[in-house]
Design an enzyme around this catalytic site. Structure first.
Site, PDB file in Angstrom:
ATOM      1  N   ARG A 111       0.810  -1.232   0.000  1.00 29.25           N
ATOM      2  CA  ARG A 111       0.000   0.000   0.000  1.00 29.25           C
ATOM      3  C   ARG A 111       0.841   1.280   0.000  1.00 29.25           C
ATOM      4  O   ARG A 111       0.254   2.376  -0.027  1.00 29.25           O
ATOM      5  CB  ARG A 111      -0.955   0.016   1.223  1.00 29.25           C
ATOM      6  CG  ARG A 111      -1.976  -1.122   1.229  1.00 29.25           C
ATOM      7  CD  ARG A 111      -3.114  -0.864   2.210  1.00 29.25           C
ATOM      8  NE  ARG A 111      -3.989   0.241   1.777  1.00 29.25           N
ATOM      9  CZ  ARG A 111      -4.982   0.748   2.504  1.00 29.25           C
ATOM     10  NH1 ARG A 111      -5.229   0.258   3.712  1.00 29.25           N
ATOM     11  NH2 ARG A 111      -5.727   1.738   2.048  1.00 29.25           N
ATOM     12  N   ARG A 157      -0.668  -0.880  12.941  1.00 30.85           N
ATOM     13  CA  ARG A 157      -0.278  -0.125  11.756  1.00 30.85           C
ATOM     14  C   ARG A 157       0.489   1.159  12.116  1.00 30.85           C
ATOM     15  O   ARG A 157       1.650   1.314  11.777  1.00 30.85           O
ATOM     16  CB  ARG A 157      -1.523   0.222  10.919  1.00 30.85           C
ATOM     17  CG  ARG A 157      -2.300  -1.013  10.430  1.00 30.85           C
ATOM     18  CD  ARG A 157      -1.522  -1.785   9.412  1.00 30.85           C
ATOM     19  NE  ARG A 157      -2.223  -2.962   8.923  1.00 30.85           N
ATOM     20  CZ  ARG A 157      -3.090  -2.977   7.913  1.00 30.85           C
ATOM     21  NH1 ARG A 157      -3.375  -1.857   7.273  1.00 30.85           N
ATOM     22  NH2 ARG A 157      -3.677  -4.092   7.528  1.00 30.85           N
ATOM     23  N   HIS A 186      -7.085  -1.314  12.842  1.00 28.98           N
ATOM     24  CA  HIS A 186      -7.111   0.148  12.750  1.00 28.98           C
ATOM     25  C   HIS A 186      -8.081   0.658  13.822  1.00 28.98           C
ATOM     26  O   HIS A 186      -9.099  -0.002  14.095  1.00 28.98           O
ATOM     27  CB  HIS A 186      -7.658   0.627  11.395  1.00 28.98           C
ATOM     28  CG  HIS A 186      -6.676   0.669  10.272  1.00 28.98           C
ATOM     29  ND1 HIS A 186      -7.018   0.285   8.983  1.00 28.98           N
ATOM     30  CD2 HIS A 186      -5.383   1.083  10.212  1.00 28.98           C
ATOM     31  CE1 HIS A 186      -5.973   0.457   8.186  1.00 28.98           C
ATOM     32  NE2 HIS A 186      -4.971   0.930   8.898  1.00 28.98           N
ATOM     33  N   CYS A 280     -13.952   3.180   6.482  1.00 20.89           N
ATOM     34  CA  CYS A 280     -12.717   2.968   5.709  1.00 20.89           C
ATOM     35  C   CYS A 280     -12.806   3.604   4.326  1.00 20.89           C
ATOM     36  O   CYS A 280     -11.797   4.027   3.773  1.00 20.89           O
ATOM     37  CB  CYS A 280     -12.442   1.481   5.525  1.00 20.89           C
ATOM     38  SG  CYS A 280     -12.161   0.580   7.036  1.00 20.89           S
TER      39      CYS A 280
HETATM   40  N1  ARG Z   1      -7.169  -4.077   3.266  1.00 22.04           N
HETATM   41  C1  ARG Z   1      -6.955  -2.823   3.903  1.00 22.04           C
HETATM   42  C2  ARG Z   1      -5.781  -2.913   4.861  1.00 22.04           C
HETATM   43  O1  ARG Z   1      -5.633  -3.938   5.489  1.00 22.04           O
HETATM   44  C3  ARG Z   1      -8.200  -2.380   4.605  1.00 22.04           C
HETATM   45  C4  ARG Z   1      -8.104  -0.995   5.160  1.00 22.04           C
HETATM   46  C5  ARG Z   1      -9.309  -0.604   5.940  1.00 22.04           C
HETATM   47  N2  ARG Z   1      -9.281   0.763   6.262  1.00 22.04           N
HETATM   48  C6  ARG Z   1      -9.584   1.286   7.461  1.00 22.04           C
HETATM   49  N3  ARG Z   1      -9.630   2.580   7.558  1.00 22.04           N
HETATM   50  N4  ARG Z   1      -9.751   0.549   8.509  1.00 22.04           N
HETATM   51  O2  ARG Z   1      -4.988  -2.010   4.980  1.00 22.04           O
END
Ligand code: ARG
Length: 288
Positions: A111, A157, A186, A280
């Site tokens: 990402r 994260r 998150h 999200c």
């Molecule tokens: N697949 C994405 C990740 O794991 C999902 C992100 C979801 N976003 C959020 N704001 N919680 O990064």
């Protein structure tokens, strides 16, 4: 459930028969899931062998966008980039408070290109106060604004050092909260902001110390059950009156209604396969 109230031109939806909750107009940034897919796994929800229906994801996302427009909000769009299937999760693209843009630096290499792509959008749309941060942070996924305070998640994260960095940048108090359950990786998967001083959250997603902090700050918070959290019921967006959240989170719908909010159920089941839902997909562009 149909949305019956729209926001009147002065931004108020006061209706004494139903509730005194007042919605305010918001500016939101979204990213159409044209290239959405689950091709890698960076959270427990993602299983690349399960198969994803991009057309269905697009229809579900389009319905969310329409709901925002019907409620009187403004929706900006950033162009999706091929090869960035998670870019639909606009909340991770930055944190924007008082018109100031704190850029996102992603934890996973899959990402990382999204950070500069989002920052470029802000540059091209007249934002002047931008920061390309030093530490890893995933935007509004881990920074949630409640009134004049910012709640910040860490543990999976966002690097805790980014919390101090954000506090310096925004000049607002940032409260660190530690996430401990990988399914709620998150902050916005475990806690939602309902108004300038109200939140709802799932305590078990947080460390004991952070649970105590949340109790101290929000003694009257809406507490989610494990069942409502597991359908991503906390991945919600509130305009102060309407709360858009997964339709399956029925317990939260009841609790919200009892407090005078109007829950609006949304189906984003296809995006849940990537571990995301309403919030999200939504980055709020907060002006001063
Ligand atoms: N697949 C994405 C990740 O794991 C999902 C992100 C979801 N976003 C959020 N704001 N919680 O990064």
């Amino acid at each position: 459930m149909p949305v019956t109230d729209t926001i009147t031109p002065n931004g108020s939806t006061y209706d004494a028969r139903q509730s005194s909750r007042v919605a305010t107009r918001r500016r939101l940034l979204m990213c159409r899931p044209r290239h959405y897919d689950v091709t890698y796994s960076i959270n427990p929800w993602m299983n690349p062998s399960r198969g994803t229906d991009t057309a269905l994801a697009l229809r579900q996302w389009e319905r969310l966008r329409e709901l925002y427009l019907e409620l009187g909000h403004t929706v900006e769009e950033i162009d999706p980039v091929e090869g960035l299937p998670d870019m639909v999760f606009a909340a991770n693209g930055a944190a924007v408070v008082d018109g100031k843009v704190f850029g996102a630096r992603f934890r996973h290499v899959e990402r990382t290109a999204e950070g500069p792509a989002y920052l470029r959008w802000f540059e091209e749309h007249g934002y002047r106060d931008l920061l390309w941060p030093e530490h890893i942070n995933e935007g509004e996924g881990d920074f949630l604004t409640v009134g004049r305070r910012i709640l910040a998640g860490t543990g999976f994260r966002t690097d805790v050092r980014a919390h101090t960095e954000a506090q310096e940048f925004f000049g607002l108090p940032v409260t660190s909260l530690r996430l401990v359950n990988p399914e709620y990786y998150h902050l916005d998967t475990a806690l939602a902001v309902l108004s300038n001083d109200e939140v709802m959250y799932y305590p078990e997603a947080f460390s004991p110390g952070s649970q105590a902090v949340l109790r101290a700050l929000f003694p009257n918070a809406v507490i989610a059950t494990a069942e409502d959290a597991a359908v991503f019921g906390l991945n919600a967006f509130s305009d102060g009156r309407h709360v858009l959240l997964p339709a399956a989170a029925t317990g939260l719908h009841t609790q919200l209604r009892a407090r005078g909010f109007e829950p609006v159920g949304v189906e984003l089941t296809e995006l849940l396969k990537a571990g995301g839902s309403v919030k999200c997909c939504t980055l709020e562009l907060r002006e001063r």
